[in-house]
Design a protein around this motif. Structure first.
Motif, PDB file in Angstrom:
ATOM      1  N   ARG A  40     -11.239  -7.763  19.316  1.00 56.74           N
ATOM      2  CA  ARG A  40     -10.500  -8.494  20.333  1.00 56.74           C
ATOM      3  C   ARG A  40     -10.494  -7.760  21.661  1.00 56.74           C
ATOM      4  O   ARG A  40     -10.468  -8.371  22.702  1.00 56.74           O
ATOM      5  CB  ARG A  40      -9.076  -8.729  19.835  1.00 56.74           C
ATOM      6  CG  ARG A  40      -9.066  -9.721  18.718  1.00 56.74           C
ATOM      7  CD  ARG A  40      -7.681 -10.051  18.263  1.00 56.74           C
ATOM      8  NE  ARG A  40      -7.778 -10.954  17.153  1.00 56.74           N
ATOM      9  CZ  ARG A  40      -7.670 -10.593  15.897  1.00 56.74           C
ATOM     10  NH1 ARG A  40      -7.403  -9.360  15.583  1.00 56.74           N
ATOM     11  NH2 ARG A  40      -7.800 -11.463  14.941  1.00 56.74           N
ATOM     12  N   LYS A  41     -10.486  -6.450  21.561  1.00 55.71           N
ATOM     13  CA  LYS A  41     -10.498  -5.663  22.790  1.00 55.71           C
ATOM     14  C   LYS A  41     -11.804  -5.892  23.552  1.00 55.71           C
ATOM     15  O   LYS A  41     -11.800  -6.024  24.771  1.00 55.71           O
ATOM     16  CB  LYS A  41     -10.333  -4.187  22.447  1.00 55.71           C
ATOM     17  CG  LYS A  41     -10.058  -3.308  23.619  1.00 55.71           C
ATOM     18  CD  LYS A  41      -9.949  -1.871  23.149  1.00 55.71           C
ATOM     19  CE  LYS A  41      -8.769  -1.194  23.754  1.00 55.71           C
ATOM     20  NZ  LYS A  41      -8.668   0.212  23.347  1.00 55.71           N
ATOM     21  N   ALA A  42     -12.916  -5.972  22.824  1.00 55.38           N
ATOM     22  CA  ALA A  42     -14.209  -6.199  23.460  1.00 55.38           C
ATOM     23  C   ALA A  42     -14.265  -7.581  24.120  1.00 55.38           C
ATOM     24  O   ALA A  42     -14.835  -7.728  25.207  1.00 55.38           O
ATOM     25  CB  ALA A  42     -15.332  -6.057  22.437  1.00 55.38           C
ATOM     26  N   VAL A  43     -13.667  -8.573  23.481  1.00 53.60           N
ATOM     27  CA  VAL A  43     -13.633  -9.926  24.057  1.00 53.60           C
ATOM     28  C   VAL A  43     -12.818  -9.919  25.338  1.00 53.60           C
ATOM     29  O   VAL A  43     -13.214 -10.498  26.352  1.00 53.60           O
ATOM     30  CB  VAL A  43     -13.067 -10.946  23.040  1.00 53.60           C
ATOM     31  CG1 VAL A  43     -12.850 -12.299  23.689  1.00 53.60           C
ATOM     32  CG2 VAL A  43     -13.983 -11.070  21.848  1.00 53.60           C
ATOM     33  N   TYR A  44     -11.666  -9.236  25.309  1.00 52.85           N
ATOM     34  CA  TYR A  44     -10.818  -9.162  26.498  1.00 52.85           C
ATOM     35  C   TYR A  44     -11.544  -8.460  27.646  1.00 52.85           C
ATOM     36  O   TYR A  44     -11.562  -8.955  28.774  1.00 52.85           O
ATOM     37  CB  TYR A  44      -9.516  -8.422  26.170  1.00 52.85           C
ATOM     38  CG  TYR A  44      -8.668  -8.168  27.380  1.00 52.85           C
ATOM     39  CD1 TYR A  44      -8.009  -9.210  28.014  1.00 52.85           C
ATOM     40  CD2 TYR A  44      -8.546  -6.895  27.915  1.00 52.85           C
ATOM     41  CE1 TYR A  44      -7.248  -8.994  29.138  1.00 52.85           C
ATOM     42  CE2 TYR A  44      -7.774  -6.667  29.035  1.00 52.85           C
ATOM     43  CZ  TYR A  44      -7.127  -7.712  29.641  1.00 52.85           C
ATOM     44  OH  TYR A  44      -6.377  -7.495  30.755  1.00 52.85           O
ATOM     45  N   ILE A  45     -12.149  -7.341  27.357  1.00 50.52           N
ATOM     46  CA  ILE A  45     -12.869  -6.594  28.401  1.00 50.52           C
ATOM     47  C   ILE A  45     -14.046  -7.415  28.917  1.00 50.52           C
ATOM     48  O   ILE A  45     -14.303  -7.464  30.125  1.00 50.52           O
ATOM     49  CB  ILE A  45     -13.301  -5.216  27.878  1.00 50.52           C
ATOM     50  CG1 ILE A  45     -12.059  -4.350  27.654  1.00 50.52           C
ATOM     51  CG2 ILE A  45     -14.265  -4.535  28.836  1.00 50.52           C
ATOM     52  CD1 ILE A  45     -12.325  -3.041  26.952  1.00 50.52           C
ATOM     53  N   GLY A  46     -14.747  -8.080  28.013  1.00 45.52           N
ATOM     54  CA  GLY A  46     -15.880  -8.907  28.429  1.00 45.52           C
ATOM     55  C   GLY A  46     -15.473 -10.047  29.347  1.00 45.52           C
ATOM     56  O   GLY A  46     -16.131 -10.305  30.362  1.00 45.52           O
ATOM     57  N   THR A  47     -14.380 -10.720  29.006  1.00 40.24           N
ATOM     58  CA  THR A  47     -13.937 -11.822  29.865  1.00 40.24           C
ATOM     59  C   THR A  47     -13.464 -11.311  31.222  1.00 40.24           C
ATOM     60  O   THR A  47     -13.686 -11.958  32.242  1.00 40.24           O
ATOM     61  CB  THR A  47     -12.810 -12.636  29.201  1.00 40.24           C
ATOM     62  OG1 THR A  47     -11.726 -11.773  28.863  1.00 40.24           O
ATOM     63  CG2 THR A  47     -13.304 -13.361  27.974  1.00 40.24           C
ATOM     64  N   LYS A  48     -12.828 -10.146  31.246  1.00 37.95           N
ATOM     65  CA  LYS A  48     -12.395  -9.570  32.524  1.00 37.95           C
ATOM     66  C   LYS A  48     -13.584  -9.189  33.399  1.00 37.95           C
ATOM     67  O   LYS A  48     -13.580  -9.421  34.607  1.00 37.95           O
ATOM     68  CB  LYS A  48     -11.515  -8.329  32.297  1.00 37.95           C
ATOM     69  CG  LYS A  48     -10.114  -8.666  31.935  1.00 37.95           C
ATOM     70  CD  LYS A  48      -9.454  -9.368  33.091  1.00 37.95           C
ATOM     71  CE  LYS A  48      -8.007  -9.600  32.840  1.00 37.95           C
ATOM     72  NZ  LYS A  48      -7.382 -10.413  33.854  1.00 37.95           N
ATOM     73  N   VAL A  49     -14.609  -8.609  32.797  1.00 41.69           N
ATOM     74  CA  VAL A  49     -15.796  -8.211  33.559  1.00 41.69           C
ATOM     75  C   VAL A  49     -16.493  -9.434  34.139  1.00 41.69           C
ATOM     76  O   VAL A  49     -16.832  -9.469  35.327  1.00 41.69           O
ATOM     77  CB  VAL A  49     -16.751  -7.384  32.670  1.00 41.69           C
ATOM     78  CG1 VAL A  49     -18.112  -7.210  33.316  1.00 41.69           C
ATOM     79  CG2 VAL A  49     -16.142  -6.023  32.360  1.00 41.69           C
ATOM     80  N   VAL A  50     -16.701 -10.458  33.314  1.00 42.06           N
ATOM     81  CA  VAL A  50     -17.382 -11.665  33.793  1.00 42.06           C
ATOM     82  C   VAL A  50     -16.558 -12.351  34.882  1.00 42.06           C
ATOM     83  O   VAL A  50     -17.090 -12.769  35.916  1.00 42.06           O
ATOM     84  CB  VAL A  50     -17.670 -12.631  32.620  1.00 42.06           C
ATOM     85  CG1 VAL A  50     -18.188 -13.966  33.127  1.00 42.06           C
ATOM     86  CG2 VAL A  50     -18.667 -12.012  31.664  1.00 42.06           C
ATOM     87  N   SER A  51     -15.263 -12.444  34.682  1.00 43.34           N
ATOM     88  CA  SER A  51     -14.391 -13.069  35.676  1.00 43.34           C
ATOM     89  C   SER A  51     -14.430 -12.301  37.001  1.00 43.34           C
ATOM     90  O   SER A  51     -14.512 -12.903  38.069  1.00 43.34           O
ATOM     91  CB  SER A  51     -12.962 -13.127  35.140  1.00 43.34           C
ATOM     92  OG  SER A  51     -12.100 -13.667  36.089  1.00 43.34           O
ATOM     93  N   THR A  52     -14.390 -10.991  36.931  1.00 46.08           N
ATOM     94  CA  THR A  52     -14.444 -10.171  38.142  1.00 46.08           C
ATOM     95  C   THR A  52     -15.778 -10.327  38.852  1.00 46.08           C
ATOM     96  O   THR A  52     -15.829 -10.453  40.087  1.00 46.08           O
ATOM     97  CB  THR A  52     -14.194  -8.692  37.796  1.00 46.08           C
ATOM     98  OG1 THR A  52     -12.923  -8.574  37.162  1.00 46.08           O
ATOM     99  CG2 THR A  52     -14.238  -7.820  39.032  1.00 46.08           C
ATOM    100  N   LEU A  53     -16.868 -10.331  38.114  1.00 48.17           N
ATOM    101  CA  LEU A  53     -18.184 -10.510  38.731  1.00 48.17           C
ATOM    102  C   LEU A  53     -18.305 -11.865  39.407  1.00 48.17           C
ATOM    103  O   LEU A  53     -18.863 -11.983  40.503  1.00 48.17           O
ATOM    104  CB  LEU A  53     -19.283 -10.323  37.694  1.00 48.17           C
ATOM    105  CG  LEU A  53     -19.471  -8.899  37.171  1.00 48.17           C
ATOM    106  CD1 LEU A  53     -20.489  -8.874  36.047  1.00 48.17           C
ATOM    107  CD2 LEU A  53     -19.873  -7.954  38.287  1.00 48.17           C
ATOM    108  N   LEU A  54     -17.764 -12.898  38.769  1.00 51.85           N
ATOM    109  CA  LEU A  54     -17.797 -14.228  39.381  1.00 51.85           C
ATOM    110  C   LEU A  54     -16.951 -14.272  40.651  1.00 51.85           C
ATOM    111  O   LEU A  54     -17.336 -14.896  41.642  1.00 51.85           O
ATOM    112  CB  LEU A  54     -17.327 -15.286  38.391  1.00 51.85           C
ATOM    113  CG  LEU A  54     -18.317 -15.639  37.287  1.00 51.85           C
ATOM    114  CD1 LEU A  54     -17.651 -16.505  36.225  1.00 51.85           C
ATOM    115  CD2 LEU A  54     -19.537 -16.329  37.855  1.00 51.85           C
TER     116      LEU A  54
END
Length: 89
Positions: free
Chosen positions: A1-15
């Motif tokens: 779950r931590k990886a999913v959270y970090i992944g969504t934050k990274v993608v959202s920030t890049l967008l």
């Protein structure tokens, strides 16, 4: 779950960072598209679930306290950023 959270934050920030590109901020349609894509990667529910799991069954009543402190820190950050924006541009 931590990886999913970090992944969504990274993608959202890049967008969100794409909004600073000249070919994006000169077009309302592109800005709208990027804003909508960013909303696909909001991870608030994931963070709530992760927090509840970290608290365990004994400390689930502490969840309200965690949410309170998160809200207070967000409010304090908004006040500081508003002041900074007004005074320093």
């Amino acid at each position: 779950r931590k990886a999913v959270y970090i992944g969504t934050k990274v993608v959202s920030t890049l967008l969100l960072l794409t909004l600073a590109l000249p070919n994006v901020y000169h077009s309302i349609a592109k800005m709208f598209t990027m804003s909508c894509l960013t909303k696909l990667f909001v991870s608030g529910g994931i963070l709530d679930t992760y927090t509840l799991q970290l608290l365990g069954t004994k400390n689930k009543l502490m969840y309200g306290r965690y949410r309170l402190y998160a809200s207070l820190s967000w409010a304090l950050g908004a006040i500081i950023m508003g002041y900074s924006t007004d005074h320093y541009g």
